[in-house]
Design a protein around this motif. Structure first.
Motif, PDB file in Angstrom:
ATOM      1  N   LEU A 181       0.857  -1.187   0.000  1.00 38.13           N
ATOM      2  CA  LEU A 181       0.000   0.000   0.000  1.00 38.13           C
ATOM      3  C   LEU A 181       0.888   1.231   0.000  1.00 38.13           C
ATOM      4  O   LEU A 181       1.818   1.317   0.799  1.00 38.13           O
ATOM      5  N   ARG A 182       0.582   2.169  -0.908  1.00 35.85           N
ATOM      6  CA  ARG A 182       1.374   3.399  -1.023  1.00 35.85           C
ATOM      7  C   ARG A 182       0.457   4.610  -0.986  1.00 35.85           C
ATOM      8  O   ARG A 182      -0.590   4.615  -1.620  1.00 35.85           O
ATOM      9  N   HIS A 183       0.906   5.620  -0.268  1.00 35.55           N
ATOM     10  CA  HIS A 183       0.185   6.888  -0.255  1.00 35.55           C
ATOM     11  C   HIS A 183       0.624   7.678  -1.485  1.00 35.55           C
ATOM     12  O   HIS A 183       1.811   7.964  -1.651  1.00 35.55           O
ATOM     13  N   GLN A 184      -0.323   7.986  -2.363  1.00 30.09           N
ATOM     14  CA  GLN A 184      -0.013   8.732  -3.585  1.00 30.09           C
ATOM     15  C   GLN A 184      -1.093   9.782  -3.819  1.00 30.09           C
ATOM     16  O   GLN A 184      -2.273   9.435  -3.964  1.00 30.09           O
ATOM     17  N   ALA A 185      -0.689  11.012  -3.876  1.00 29.58           N
ATOM     18  CA  ALA A 185      -1.592  12.127  -4.207  1.00 29.58           C
ATOM     19  C   ALA A 185      -2.860  12.111  -3.365  1.00 29.58           C
ATOM     20  O   ALA A 185      -3.966  12.248  -3.879  1.00 29.58           O
ATOM     21  N   GLY A 186      -2.705  11.916  -2.063  1.00 31.84           N
ATOM     22  CA  GLY A 186      -3.854  11.955  -1.164  1.00 31.84           C
ATOM     23  C   GLY A 186      -4.679  10.682  -1.123  1.00 31.84           C
ATOM     24  O   GLY A 186      -5.677  10.608  -0.416  1.00 31.84           O
ATOM     25  N   ASP A 187      -4.282   9.657  -1.857  1.00 28.79           N
ATOM     26  CA  ASP A 187      -5.007   8.387  -1.873  1.00 28.79           C
ATOM     27  C   ASP A 187      -4.036   7.269  -1.494  1.00 28.79           C
ATOM     28  O   ASP A 187      -2.823   7.458  -1.486  1.00 28.79           O
ATOM     29  N   VAL A 188      -4.565   6.115  -1.178  1.00 23.88           N
ATOM     30  CA  VAL A 188      -3.731   4.952  -0.900  1.00 23.88           C
ATOM     31  C   VAL A 188      -3.972   3.936  -2.016  1.00 23.88           C
ATOM     32  O   VAL A 188      -5.103   3.508  -2.246  1.00 23.88           O
ATOM     33  N   VAL A 189      -2.899   3.597  -2.723  1.00 22.74           N
ATOM     34  CA  VAL A 189      -2.960   2.670  -3.846  1.00 22.74           C
ATOM     35  C   VAL A 189      -2.483   1.303  -3.370  1.00 22.74           C
ATOM     36  O   VAL A 189      -1.453   1.193  -2.698  1.00 22.74           O
ATOM     37  N   THR A 190      -3.242   0.265  -3.709  1.00 22.80           N
ATOM     38  CA  THR A 190      -2.917  -1.107  -3.320  1.00 22.80           C
ATOM     39  C   THR A 190      -2.419  -1.878  -4.539  1.00 22.80           C
ATOM     40  O   THR A 190      -3.032  -1.832  -5.594  1.00 22.80           O
ATOM     41  N   THR A 191      -1.304  -2.588  -4.366  1.00 20.44           N
ATOM     42  CA  THR A 191      -0.717  -3.371  -5.452  1.00 20.44           C
ATOM     43  C   THR A 191      -0.407  -4.767  -4.924  1.00 20.44           C
ATOM     44  O   THR A 191       0.181  -4.908  -3.855  1.00 20.44           O
ATOM     45  N   ASP A 192      -0.774  -5.790  -5.688  1.00 23.56           N
ATOM     46  CA  ASP A 192      -0.436  -7.166  -5.314  1.00 23.56           C
ATOM     47  C   ASP A 192       0.998  -7.464  -5.709  1.00 23.56           C
ATOM     48  O   ASP A 192       1.494  -6.965  -6.707  1.00 23.56           O
TER      49      ASP A 192
END
Length: 118
Positions: free
Chosen positions: A57-68
Motif C-alpha cells: 500500500l502506497r500513499h499517492q496524491a492523497g489516496d492509498v494505492v494497493t498493489t499485489d
C-alpha cells in the motif's frame, strides 16, 4: 529490558533449500528458540509466506494505492522474524549470531523504539 527485531533475510529470488537441508535448518532454529525461551528472552517468532503473497500500500496524491505482489525493490526479502528482549544490543547480537548460524542466512537486528506511557 529493550526489545529487538531479528529479521531473517534471504536474497531476492532465492529458492527454498532441499528438504533434508531445510529439516536441519528448522531443527536448529527451534533449538535456538527453545534456548531463548528458557532464558526469558523470546517474545515472538514467525515465518512469512513467500514475497509473491505480499500486498503493498502506497500513499499517492492523497489516496492509498494497493498493489499485489512484492513490488518493494530490494536485494533481500524478509523470510521470518523474531522479537526478543535483551539487556542491551550486545545480548541481542549474541542471540542473532546463534540464529544466523541456525538459519544459514543473514539476520538484521534492530531495536524497537521505546515510547513513554502518556
Amino acid at each position: 529490558m529493550k526489545q529487538y527485531l531479528l529479521s531473517i533475510c534471504y536474497p531476492a529470488g532465492s529458492t527454498q533449500p532441499a528438504p533434508e537441508a531445510l529439516k536441519k535448518i528448522m531443527a536448529d532454529v527451534m533449538a535456538v528458540q527453545r534456548q531463548m525461551q528458557a532464558a526469558g528472552a523470546w517474545i515472538f517468532s514467525g515465518g512469512l509466506a513467500p514475497p509473491t503473497s505480499a500486498t503493498v500500500l502506497r500513499h499517492q496524491a492523497g489516496d492509498v494505492v494497493t498493489t499485489d505482489g512484492p513490488f518493494i525493490e530490494s536485494k533481500e526479502q524478509i523470510g521470518g522474524i523474531t522479537i526478543l528482549k535483551a539487556a542491551d544490543l550486545d545480548a541481542a547480537l549474541e542471540w542473532a549470531r546463534q540464529l544466523a548460524r541456525a538459519t544459514t542466512t543473514p539476520v538484521e537486528v534492530r531495536p524497537l523504539v521505546e515510547h513513554s506511557p502518556a
